[in-house]
Design a protein around this motif. Structure first.
Motif, short mmCIF file in Angstrom:
data_model
loop_
_atom_site.label_atom_id
_atom_site.label_comp_id
_atom_site.label_asym_id
_atom_site.label_seq_id
_atom_site.Cartn_x
_atom_site.Cartn_y
_atom_site.Cartn_z
N TYR A 12 0.72 -1.36 0.05
CA TYR A 12 -0.09 -0.02 0.19
C TYR A 12 0.86 1.30 -0.16
O TYR A 12 0.27 2.16 -0.45
CB TYR A 12 -0.95 0.10 1.39
N VAL A 13 2.15 1.17 0.46
CA VAL A 13 2.82 2.45 0.57
C VAL A 13 3.91 2.41 -0.66
O VAL A 13 3.98 3.39 -1.44
CB VAL A 13 4.07 2.25 1.70
N THR A 78 10.28 0.10 1.56
CA THR A 78 8.80 0.45 2.03
C THR A 78 8.19 -0.85 2.69
O THR A 78 7.05 -1.09 2.44
CB THR A 78 8.04 0.94 0.87
N GLU A 114 11.46 4.12 4.73
CA GLU A 114 9.99 4.66 4.82
C GLU A 114 9.46 4.01 6.05
O GLU A 114 8.25 4.23 6.60
CB GLU A 114 9.13 4.69 3.62
N SER A 115 9.99 2.75 6.33
CA SER A 115 9.00 2.02 7.22
C SER A 115 8.94 2.47 8.71
O SER A 115 10.06 3.10 9.19
CB SER A 115 9.74 0.62 7.20
N GLU A 149 6.50 6.93 5.87
CA GLU A 149 5.40 6.89 5.04
C GLU A 149 4.16 7.26 5.97
O GLU A 149 3.98 7.29 7.13
CB GLU A 149 5.18 5.41 4.63
N ILE A 151 0.88 7.06 4.25
CA ILE A 151 -0.01 6.56 3.29
C ILE A 151 -1.26 5.93 4.43
O ILE A 151 -1.18 5.32 5.34
CB ILE A 151 0.34 5.40 2.48
N VAL A 160 -0.25 10.12 -1.59
CA VAL A 160 1.08 10.02 -1.35
C VAL A 160 1.50 11.40 -2.17
O VAL A 160 2.54 11.87 -2.00
CB VAL A 160 1.67 9.00 -2.27
N CYS A 256 -1.33 -0.16 11.08
CA CYS A 256 -0.63 0.89 11.80
C CYS A 256 -0.93 1.43 13.40
O CYS A 256 -0.14 1.04 14.24
CB CYS A 256 -0.77 2.36 10.98
#
Length: 428
Positions: A12-13, A78, A114-115, A149, A151, A160, A256
């Protein structure tokens, strides 16, 4: 040399990022899952974030062959950062990605992460792997950047290309390059954090804050249930004050909000501090599926006057409305708990992929035509389809003629609609 970017991880990212970057750079999108790459080559967007047209028209290359990323000089990671069963961080995807990239690094290359991680992960976990596998040293042979990220799956407003981003890097030259890259990605603000650790911390607390706020209203909802007070009525009244925060009670799942706080808790405890507030919030939100299950059973038994509960219908299984993402959805916890009581459970979702539901949860989705003679209906996810296409009258038609119980977990229907149909409504 013109920069070539390899995006590692096409979820998704990573997928929306890859498509966006390909408008400005040569881009390779890599994922170890061959099935995903096959779908992308066929123009199938399994994330529902970019669309088939964008895939077909993009100049991005997609591969599951690690050898093809060697052509890149910038790598953007990502991959997901889940937790283990004991709720400690599972850094294996991040470690594997770093081990994948390291052997291909050349002098002057850069790796951007980005994680979502706990503060210190990039420099304390990832960089040593990159140094060991590349035989280069940070800021001498290669540099690193961090841009967490943001998102929000299913959110078509905050995409984004429009959201603000936090950026940081291991040296000023690298920061200049990170800035240039993300200026192409988004029209939103780029906030420069003074260190990678600060950038990491900013991301991990964003979702932790939401978790705490939702835990607050969830605790209220549990207490109000025992007090015989409708939580939504209370919130409607409280929201008339200008500075009241309008959070809703409910199930907290996904990849998340229900995961990130554990990263903060873990790091704090490593340093000798027990995070009391975040740990308590996690405990409250984790127990909500059990609270809802018990409420469903008790209300249904009461309505059935002690007779056995034969069938419950569940509407919605994804972790949030208008999104096909199934990861860590707490609706499945309710389904399994109901089955433990030998209750037949019918499940419908207009968005979820039936093949993924069956593969990952051994559950077959049913069509709405099969929703008949139920002892109760649970509207578990507030998909727009349910808001627009299912009325209180439709829900009543799914119930046994002498049953009148609907559980509206997302409060998407007005109480007056249920009263007009002589339906009893229970909501969190």
């Amino acid at each position: 040399m013109t920069d070539m970017i390899a995006v590692i991880g096409l979820g998704y990212v990573g997928l929306p990022l890859t498509i966006t970057l390909a408008n400005h750079y040569r881009v390779i999108g890599y994922d170890s899952n061959e099935a995903k790459i096959t779908k992308l080559h066929a123009g199938i967007d399994y994330t529902d974030e970019v669309g088939a047209g964008a895939l077909i028209n993009s100049s991005a290359q997609f591969t599951h062959s690690s050898a093809e990323i060697e052509a890149a000089n910038i790598y953007i990671v990502t991959v997901p950062t889940p937790v283990h069963a004991d709720k400690t961080p599972d850094l294996n995807p991040l470690i594997n990605a770093s081990q994948l990239i390291g052997p291909y690094l050349r002098v002057g290359d850069m790796v951007i992460y980005e994680s979502t991680v706990y503060p210190g992960t990039t420099e304390e976990v990832c960089v040593p792997i990159l140094e060991r596998t590349s035989r280069l040293y940070l800021n001498e042979g290669f540099s690193v950047g961090y841009c967490p990220e943001r998102i929000n799956p299913g959110d078509k407003a905050h995409t984004v290309t429009t959201i603000s981003r936090v950026i940081s890097a291991s040296n000023p030259e690298a920061l200049t390059k990170v800035t240039a890259i993300y200026q192409h990605v988004t029209s939103g603000e780029l906030h420069v954090a003074p260190s990678i650790k600060v950038a990491e911390a900013s991301k991990v607390i964003e979702n932790a804050q939401r978790d705490v706020n939702i835990a607050f209203v969830n605790e209220l909802a549990i207490a109000f249930h025992y007090m015989g007070i409708d939580t939504q009525d209370v919130l409607d009244a409280a929201n008339t004050k200008w500075n009241f925060l309008n959070f809703k009670p409910g199930l907290v799942g996904g990849h998340c909000i229900s995961i990130d706080p554990y990263y903060f808790i873990y790091k704090a405890e490593q340093l000798g501090y027990h995070s009391q507030l975040l740990a308590s919030a996690r405990m409250i939100n984790q127990q909500m599926a059990n609270f809802v299950t018990q409420a469903i059973i008790k209300q249904a038994l009461k309505a059935n006057k002690g007779l056995p509960i034969d069938r419950i219908g569940i509407l919605g299984v994804t972790f949030k409305e208008n999104c096909a993402d199934l990861r860590n959805s707490k609706v499945f916890d309710i389904i399994e708990a109901l089955k433990d009581y030998n209750i037949d459970v019918l499940v419908h979702d207009p968005i979820a992929d039936p093949l993924l539901v069956e593969r990952d949860y051994q559950l077959k989705l049913a069509s709405l035509d099969h929703f008949k003679a139920c002892d109760g209906i649970v509207v578990a996810v507030g998909h727009q389809f349910y808001r627009d296409d299912l009325t209180a009258s439709d829900l009543k038609g799914m119930l046994k003629t002498d049953r009148h119980l609907v559980f509206d977990l997302k409060s998407i229907y007005p109480k007056a609609d249920f009263e007009a149909q002589d339906l009893k409504m229970w909501r969190i």
